[in-house]
Motif scaffolding. Sequence first.
Motif, PDB file in Angstrom:
ATOM      1  N   GLY A 128      63.190  21.139  90.608  1.00  0.00           N
ATOM      2  CA  GLY A 128      61.879  21.731  90.375  1.00  0.00           C
ATOM      3  C   GLY A 128      61.459  21.729  88.920  1.00  0.00           C
ATOM      4  O   GLY A 128      60.274  21.784  88.605  1.00  0.00           O
ATOM      5  N   LEU A 129      62.429  21.652  88.019  1.00  0.00           N
ATOM      6  CA  LEU A 129      62.111  21.592  86.593  1.00  0.00           C
ATOM      7  C   LEU A 129      61.610  20.223  86.170  1.00  0.00           C
ATOM      8  O   LEU A 129      60.988  20.084  85.111  1.00  0.00           O
ATOM      9  N   ARG A 135      57.710  21.052  92.380  1.00  0.00           N
ATOM     10  CA  ARG A 135      58.091  20.894  93.790  1.00  0.00           C
ATOM     11  C   ARG A 135      59.582  20.642  93.902  1.00  0.00           C
ATOM     12  O   ARG A 135      60.183  19.963  93.091  1.00  0.00           O
ATOM     13  N   LEU A 136      60.186  21.205  94.941  1.00  0.00           N
ATOM     14  CA  LEU A 136      61.605  20.992  95.204  1.00  0.00           C
ATOM     15  C   LEU A 136      61.766  19.793  96.133  1.00  0.00           C
ATOM     16  O   LEU A 136      60.792  19.292  96.707  1.00  0.00           O
ATOM     17  N   VAL A 137      62.994  19.343  96.313  1.00  0.00           N
ATOM     18  CA  VAL A 137      63.242  18.116  97.071  1.00  0.00           C
ATOM     19  C   VAL A 137      62.757  18.247  98.514  1.00  0.00           C
ATOM     20  O   VAL A 137      62.153  17.327  99.056  1.00  0.00           O
ATOM     21  N   HIS A 138      62.990  19.396  99.139  1.00  0.00           N
ATOM     22  CA  HIS A 138      62.543  19.547 100.521  1.00  0.00           C
ATOM     23  C   HIS A 138      61.013  19.610 100.597  1.00  0.00           C
ATOM     24  O   HIS A 138      60.435  19.232 101.611  1.00  0.00           O
ATOM     25  N   LEU A 140      59.098  17.735  98.649  1.00  0.00           N
ATOM     26  CA  LEU A 140      58.744  16.313  98.532  1.00  0.00           C
ATOM     27  C   LEU A 140      58.930  15.591  99.865  1.00  0.00           C
ATOM     28  O   LEU A 140      58.107  14.759 100.252  1.00  0.00           O
ATOM     29  N   LEU A 141      60.014  15.907 100.564  1.00  0.00           N
ATOM     30  CA  LEU A 141      60.289  15.236 101.838  1.00  0.00           C
ATOM     31  C   LEU A 141      59.274  15.594 102.920  1.00  0.00           C
ATOM     32  O   LEU A 141      58.957  14.761 103.763  1.00  0.00           O
ATOM     33  N   LEU A 142      58.785  16.827 102.904  1.00  0.00           N
ATOM     34  CA  LEU A 142      57.872  17.287 103.950  1.00  0.00           C
ATOM     35  C   LEU A 142      56.406  17.221 103.573  1.00  0.00           C
ATOM     36  O   LEU A 142      55.543  17.497 104.396  1.00  0.00           O
ATOM     37  N   GLY A 143      56.090  16.877 102.331  1.00  0.00           N
ATOM     38  CA  GLY A 143      54.704  16.817 101.923  1.00  0.00           C
ATOM     39  C   GLY A 143      54.066  18.190 101.782  1.00  0.00           C
ATOM     40  O   GLY A 143      52.912  18.385 102.151  1.00  0.00           O
ATOM     41  N   THR A 144      54.837  19.141 101.272  1.00  0.00           N
ATOM     42  CA  THR A 144      54.310  20.489 101.047  1.00  0.00           C
ATOM     43  C   THR A 144      54.416  20.829  99.573  1.00  0.00           C
ATOM     44  O   THR A 144      55.106  20.143  98.810  1.00  0.00           O
ATOM     45  N   GLU A 145      53.718  21.862  99.186  1.00  0.00           N
ATOM     46  CA  GLU A 145      53.836  22.367  97.823  1.00  0.00           C
ATOM     47  C   GLU A 145      53.516  23.850  97.813  1.00  0.00           C
ATOM     48  O   GLU A 145      52.870  24.365  98.723  1.00  0.00           O
ATOM     49  N   MET A 146      53.984  24.511  96.788  1.00  0.00           N
ATOM     50  CA  MET A 146      53.738  25.928  96.611  1.00  0.00           C
ATOM     51  C   MET A 146      52.671  26.071  95.549  1.00  0.00           C
ATOM     52  O   MET A 146      52.757  25.462  94.479  1.00  0.00           O
ATOM     53  N   ILE A 147      51.645  26.871  95.829  1.00  0.00           N
ATOM     54  CA  ILE A 147      50.589  27.117  94.846  1.00  0.00           C
ATOM     55  C   ILE A 147      50.341  28.612  94.737  1.00  0.00           C
ATOM     56  O   ILE A 147      50.751  29.387  95.596  1.00  0.00           O
ATOM     57  N   ARG A 148      49.678  28.993  93.672  1.00  0.00           N
ATOM     58  CA  ARG A 148      49.304  30.389  93.502  1.00  0.00           C
ATOM     59  C   ARG A 148      48.173  30.743  94.440  1.00  0.00           C
ATOM     60  O   ARG A 148      47.228  29.989  94.586  1.00  0.00           O
TER      61      ARG A 148
END
Length: 150
Positions: A128-129, A135-138, A140-148
């Motif tokens: 993630g750094l 984004r973390l590896v999982h 990237l694999l699933l096409g998701t992201e964390m946002i505020r």
Amino acid sequence: MSMTREDNYPLDWRAYQGVLSRRIFGFCIDYIIVALLMLPAIVVVFFFGLITFGLGFYLYPVLFFVVAGLYFGLSISGPAQATPGMRAMGLRMRRLDNQPIDFMVALVHLALFWIMNAVLTPLILLAGLFTNHGRLVHDLLLGTEMIRAD
């Protein structure tokens, strides 16, 4: 000032600011909640084991995975698209194709997180750094992201 357009795609860097550190604290909150949810689940399985003459006791080895899977799956696939820990930290998860996260995607996201931590050690979280938007590896694999969310 809104950081999102009507299609829910973040406009600028502020949607990603501090996400990785907030994600860590949200994770801790979520696992405290899962631990608290385990207490009534243990009691229910105990009485279920008594009713089934001991067969229900075989649920104990998988009880944590069932409770955590239901907790994460139902909360991330809910209307907030976030667990209570994520909401407390002002985060939500989204898919890159702007579709809502369904129960199976949330469950696979959790399973990939556990598998990667078990196989590749928690050092995999250092990715993630170095990735785009933390984004973390999982993710990237699933096409998701964390946002505020705030």
